[in-house]
Design a protein around this motif. Structure first.
Motif, PDB file in Angstrom:
ATOM      1  N   ILE A  14       0.837  -1.200   0.000  1.00  0.00           N
ATOM      2  CA  ILE A  14       0.000   0.000   0.000  1.00  0.00           C
ATOM      3  C   ILE A  14       0.875   1.255   0.000  1.00  0.00           C
ATOM      4  O   ILE A  14       0.640   2.193  -0.760  1.00  0.00           O
ATOM      5  CB  ILE A  14      -0.966  -0.009   1.208  1.00  0.00           C
ATOM      6  CG1 ILE A  14      -2.036  -1.076   0.970  1.00  0.00           C
ATOM      7  CG2 ILE A  14      -1.619   1.354   1.398  1.00  0.00           C
ATOM      8  CD1 ILE A  14      -2.916  -1.348   2.169  1.00  0.00           C
ATOM      9  N   ILE A  68      -4.567   5.316   1.166  1.00  0.00           N
ATOM     10  CA  ILE A  68      -5.420   4.174   0.806  1.00  0.00           C
ATOM     11  C   ILE A  68      -6.100   4.410  -0.544  1.00  0.00           C
ATOM     12  O   ILE A  68      -6.143   3.517  -1.395  1.00  0.00           O
ATOM     13  CB  ILE A  68      -6.516   3.943   1.874  1.00  0.00           C
ATOM     14  CG1 ILE A  68      -5.900   3.610   3.222  1.00  0.00           C
ATOM     15  CG2 ILE A  68      -7.501   2.867   1.428  1.00  0.00           C
ATOM     16  CD1 ILE A  68      -5.569   2.172   3.443  1.00  0.00           C
ATOM     17  N   SER A  72      -5.230   2.227  -3.771  1.00  0.00           N
ATOM     18  CA  SER A  72      -6.325   1.430  -4.329  1.00  0.00           C
ATOM     19  C   SER A  72      -6.495   1.709  -5.821  1.00  0.00           C
ATOM     20  O   SER A  72      -6.667   0.786  -6.628  1.00  0.00           O
ATOM     21  CB  SER A  72      -7.622   1.744  -3.582  1.00  0.00           C
ATOM     22  OG  SER A  72      -8.699   1.088  -4.209  1.00  0.00           O
ATOM     23  N   LEU A 116      -5.776  -4.588   0.611  1.00  0.00           N
ATOM     24  CA  LEU A 116      -6.686  -3.565   1.140  1.00  0.00           C
ATOM     25  C   LEU A 116      -7.740  -4.130   2.085  1.00  0.00           C
ATOM     26  O   LEU A 116      -8.548  -3.392   2.632  1.00  0.00           O
ATOM     27  CB  LEU A 116      -7.386  -2.847  -0.021  1.00  0.00           C
ATOM     28  CG  LEU A 116      -6.462  -2.050  -0.948  1.00  0.00           C
ATOM     29  CD1 LEU A 116      -7.187  -1.692  -2.230  1.00  0.00           C
ATOM     30  CD2 LEU A 116      -5.972  -0.788  -0.252  1.00  0.00           C
TER      31      LEU A 116
END
Ligand code: ZN
Length: 150
Positions: A14, A68, A72, A116
């Motif tokens: 991430i 995030i 993503s 995630l």
């Protein structure tokens, strides 16, 4: 691999994708685009797709947001490139179901999206993680309204 090692790997993935997002920038010959807005966190992105003969030939995104949401979007563009529109839509269903607590399986080409899954326990983070996917869905269905997580 132990659970702790796996969590470290996911955290690294991430961070890596949020610091060096793949497919970042405008796509000059895009055939489809959509905006995504997550007002709760302040994440904003614009997604560009080049679709030819029902296949997503290339895609990119630009925007600003938390780690995030950027990670993503980056992971999504990696996973979706080269898929048919139909496969991409089924990926949208699987990922949004999985990240909101459903039991969908994240098989190829979505394995990395497992990074995630930690957001499942945090509803506000779920919105960050699914924003790019909602924008993808809006672009594929040619919805003229910006995708929002609200
Ligand atoms: Zn966010």
């Amino acid at each position: 691999m132990s659970d702790a090692e796996l969590r470290d790997l996911y955290r690294e993935m991430i961070l890596d994708h949020s610091r060096k997002p793949r497919h970042f920038g405008r796509l000059p010959d895009a055939t489809h685009k959509a905006d995504g807005i997550n007002p709760l966190c302040g994440d904003k992105l614009r997604l560009y797709l080049k679709i030819e003969d029902g296949t997503i030939e290339s895609l990119s995104f630009e925007g600003t947001g938390c780690a995030i949401s950027v990670a993503s979007a980056s992971l999504m563009t990696d996973a979706i490139e080269g898929l048919t529109v139909e496969s991409a839509e089924s990926c949208f269903d699987s990922v949004t179901d999985r990240l909101t607590g459903g039991s969908s399986h994240l098989g190829a080409p979505l394995e990395k999206l497992a990074a995630l899954e930690g957001v499942r326990d945090y509803p506000s983070r779920v919105k960050c993680a699914t924003l790019a996917w909602h924008a993808l869905h809006a672009a594929l269905t040619e919805d003229p309204h910006p995708a929002t997580t609200e």
